[in-house]
Design a protein around this motif. Sequence first.
Motif, mmCIF file in Angstrom:
data_model
loop_
_atom_site.group_PDB
_atom_site.id
_atom_site.type_symbol
_atom_site.label_atom_id
_atom_site.label_comp_id
_atom_site.label_asym_id
_atom_site.label_seq_id
_atom_site.Cartn_x
_atom_site.Cartn_y
_atom_site.Cartn_z
ATOM 1 N N LYS A 220 3.485 -44.771 -24.374
ATOM 2 C CA LYS A 220 3.881 -43.557 -23.666
ATOM 3 C C LYS A 220 5.400 -43.458 -23.558
ATOM 4 C CE LYS A 220 0.183 -41.960 -20.631
ATOM 5 N NZ LYS A 220 -0.198 -41.726 -19.205
ATOM 6 N N VAL A 221 5.895 -42.235 -23.650
ATOM 7 C CA VAL A 221 7.312 -41.961 -23.445
ATOM 8 C C VAL A 221 7.476 -41.194 -22.140
ATOM 9 C CG1 VAL A 221 7.895 -42.029 -25.898
ATOM 10 C CG2 VAL A 221 7.138 -39.883 -24.875
ATOM 11 N N VAL A 222 8.719 -40.888 -21.798
ATOM 12 C CA VAL A 222 9.002 -40.290 -20.494
ATOM 13 C C VAL A 222 8.300 -38.957 -20.317
ATOM 14 C CG1 VAL A 222 10.848 -39.236 -19.143
ATOM 15 C CG2 VAL A 222 11.176 -41.502 -20.111
ATOM 16 N N THR A 223 8.312 -38.114 -21.347
ATOM 17 C CA THR A 223 7.712 -36.788 -21.205
ATOM 18 C C THR A 223 6.225 -36.868 -20.905
ATOM 19 O OG1 THR A 223 7.563 -36.750 -23.620
ATOM 20 C CG2 THR A 223 9.407 -35.585 -22.608
ATOM 21 N N LEU A 224 5.536 -37.845 -21.490
ATOM 22 C CA LEU A 224 4.119 -38.027 -21.175
ATOM 23 C C LEU A 224 3.938 -38.734 -19.840
ATOM 24 C CD1 LEU A 224 2.429 -39.024 -24.564
ATOM 25 C CD2 LEU A 224 2.484 -36.805 -23.440
ATOM 26 N N GLY A 225 4.887 -39.590 -19.469
ATOM 27 C CA GLY A 225 4.796 -40.285 -18.198
ATOM 28 C C GLY A 225 4.845 -39.348 -17.001
ATOM 29 N N LEU A 226 5.457 -38.187 -17.179
ATOM 30 C CA LEU A 226 5.496 -37.219 -16.084
ATOM 31 C C LEU A 226 4.111 -36.701 -15.733
ATOM 32 C CD1 LEU A 226 8.639 -35.119 -17.126
ATOM 33 C CD2 LEU A 226 8.515 -36.999 -15.492
ATOM 34 N N TYR A 227 3.181 -36.819 -16.672
ATOM 35 C CA TYR A 227 1.819 -36.369 -16.422
ATOM 36 C C TYR A 227 1.100 -37.218 -15.370
ATOM 37 C CZ TYR A 227 0.612 -32.583 -19.597
ATOM 38 O OH TYR A 227 0.499 -31.365 -20.196
ATOM 39 N N SER A 228 1.584 -38.420 -15.118
ATOM 40 C CA SER A 228 0.918 -39.280 -14.140
ATOM 41 C C SER A 228 1.013 -38.720 -12.726
ATOM 42 C CB SER A 228 1.522 -40.687 -14.181
ATOM 43 O OG SER A 228 2.906 -40.648 -13.873
ATOM 44 N N PHE A 229 1.902 -37.754 -12.501
ATOM 45 C CA PHE A 229 2.038 -37.130 -11.188
ATOM 46 C C PHE A 229 1.230 -35.837 -11.078
ATOM 47 C CE2 PHE A 229 5.775 -39.714 -11.855
ATOM 48 C CZ PHE A 229 5.875 -40.402 -10.664
ATOM 49 N N ILE A 230 0.432 -35.538 -12.107
ATOM 50 C CA ILE A 230 -0.379 -34.326 -12.115
ATOM 51 C C ILE A 230 -1.827 -34.728 -12.355
ATOM 52 C CG2 ILE A 230 -0.775 -32.086 -13.213
ATOM 53 C CD1 ILE A 230 2.127 -32.143 -14.140
ATOM 54 N N ASN A 231 -2.732 -34.213 -11.543
ATOM 55 C CA ASN A 231 -4.157 -34.452 -11.733
ATOM 56 C C ASN A 231 -4.919 -33.140 -11.566
ATOM 57 O OD1 ASN A 231 -4.570 -34.075 -8.856
ATOM 58 N ND2 ASN A 231 -3.817 -36.169 -8.574
ATOM 59 N N GLN A 232 -6.232 -33.217 -11.622
ATOM 60 C CA GLN A 232 -7.038 -32.001 -11.578
ATOM 61 C C GLN A 232 -7.049 -31.351 -10.198
ATOM 62 O OE1 GLN A 232 -11.217 -32.802 -12.144
ATOM 63 N NE2 GLN A 232 -11.047 -34.875 -11.306
ATOM 64 N N TYR A 233 -6.604 -32.076 -9.184
ATOM 65 C CA TYR A 233 -6.618 -31.520 -7.841
ATOM 66 C C TYR A 233 -5.250 -31.010 -7.385
ATOM 67 C CZ TYR A 233 -11.001 -34.074 -7.847
ATOM 68 O OH TYR A 233 -12.246 -34.554 -8.171
ATOM 69 N N GLY A 234 -4.211 -31.280 -8.131
ATOM 70 C CA GLY A 234 -2.881 -30.829 -7.738
ATOM 71 C C GLY A 234 -1.807 -31.688 -8.361
ATOM 72 N N ALA A 235 -0.596 -31.517 -7.870
ATOM 73 C CA ALA A 235 0.541 -32.261 -8.412
ATOM 74 C C ALA A 235 1.373 -32.817 -7.272
ATOM 75 C CB ALA A 235 1.406 -31.356 -9.293
ATOM 76 N N ASN A 236 1.843 -34.033 -7.468
ATOM 77 C CA ASN A 236 2.767 -34.647 -6.516
ATOM 78 C C ASN A 236 4.171 -34.168 -6.890
ATOM 79 O OD1 ASN A 236 4.247 -36.198 -4.781
ATOM 80 N ND2 ASN A 236 3.643 -38.166 -5.659
ATOM 81 N N VAL A 237 4.546 -33.011 -6.363
ATOM 82 C CA VAL A 237 5.794 -32.374 -6.765
ATOM 83 C C VAL A 237 7.013 -33.231 -6.435
ATOM 84 C CG1 VAL A 237 7.245 -30.327 -6.498
ATOM 85 C CG2 VAL A 237 4.762 -30.088 -6.590
ATOM 86 N N PRO A 238 7.165 -33.793 -5.237
ATOM 87 C CA PRO A 238 8.340 -34.646 -4.989
ATOM 88 C C PRO A 238 8.429 -35.837 -5.934
ATOM 89 C CG PRO A 238 7.321 -34.011 -2.927
ATOM 90 C CD PRO A 238 6.381 -33.594 -4.004
ATOM 91 N N GLY A 239 7.292 -36.502 -6.205
ATOM 92 C CA GLY A 239 7.303 -37.619 -7.149
ATOM 93 C C GLY A 239 7.628 -37.168 -8.559
ATOM 94 N N LEU A 240 7.097 -36.017 -8.948
ATOM 95 C CA LEU A 240 7.371 -35.481 -10.276
ATOM 96 C C LEU A 240 8.847 -35.151 -10.449
ATOM 97 C CD1 LEU A 240 6.368 -34.383 -13.002
ATOM 98 C CD2 LEU A 240 5.883 -32.210 -11.846
ATOM 99 N N LEU A 241 9.449 -34.535 -9.438
ATOM 100 C CA LEU A 241 10.862 -34.186 -9.522
ATOM 101 C C LEU A 241 11.754 -35.422 -9.484
ATOM 102 C CD1 LEU A 241 10.988 -30.952 -7.330
ATOM 103 C CD2 LEU A 241 10.852 -31.160 -9.806
ATOM 104 N N ALA A 242 11.330 -36.448 -8.761
ATOM 105 C CA ALA A 242 12.081 -37.709 -8.795
ATOM 106 C C ALA A 242 12.049 -38.310 -10.194
ATOM 107 C CB ALA A 242 11.501 -38.689 -7.773
#
Length: 272
Positions: A220-242
Amino acid sequence: MKPRANVFAGLGSFAWLLVVGLPLYVVLSASLQPRASYLKGGPISIPTSLTLDNYASVFANGFLLYLFNTILVGVGVVALVLVLVLPLAYGIVRGRGWVNTGSFRLFLLGLAIPSQAVIIPIFLLINQLGLYDTLWAIILPTAAFALPVSVLILTGSMRDISNELYEAMTLDGASPTRIFFTLVLPLSKSGISTIAVFTALQAWNGFLFPLILTQSQSTKVVTLGLYSFINQYGANVPGLLAAVILSALPILIVYLFARRALVAGLMGVGGK
């Protein structure tokens, strides 16, 4: 006479500052807020409590591995492009005949082919070569799609070298290889820096090739790693932006050191 204040220019500058500064404020403030506080106050609210837990969660989710893989991909793409494009551009600029002209036009034709249109043949080719789910599966197609622009930039930079310099070195008995290393390369530093920054950006921000051509956690690279903060129920926006801030820092540092060479190289794209 006292200079007259330009009110409209000042208002326009302030408006542009808001346009540029507001997104930066939203990203930075959200990355320092707890998730509950962010959801309660909204993206542009003033944070009532600050925390570094979002950055800690980024590292806990394997960000260092993603960063290391992305650096390997970026270095590999830049190295491969420079090895190929330097002698190619030199041959196009100094060569004569329809072969050189045709080669240059063929690479320019590559500018009109989007990667999305040929992703299925690329997938089949990578799979047949046994490179699927490896970093080479990202490096090779990314470098291939960076070559057309790189050839255009570097040929423009090499065409700016005076013919008198080539003739003087030829009269001194220099071979084409020596001319390439002692004359062309030093005078093409701006174009080379432009290509390095451009291909590094393209490799760093690449998403389609890593998504289609890799699948395991270890590649995995960084662009795909950002997906770990998104799931089917929502997104962890603060973690994603960090994670976005951390992923943007390395390439921002590279740009700050190479911005002058980047601008100089882009100014010479058209050649003489």
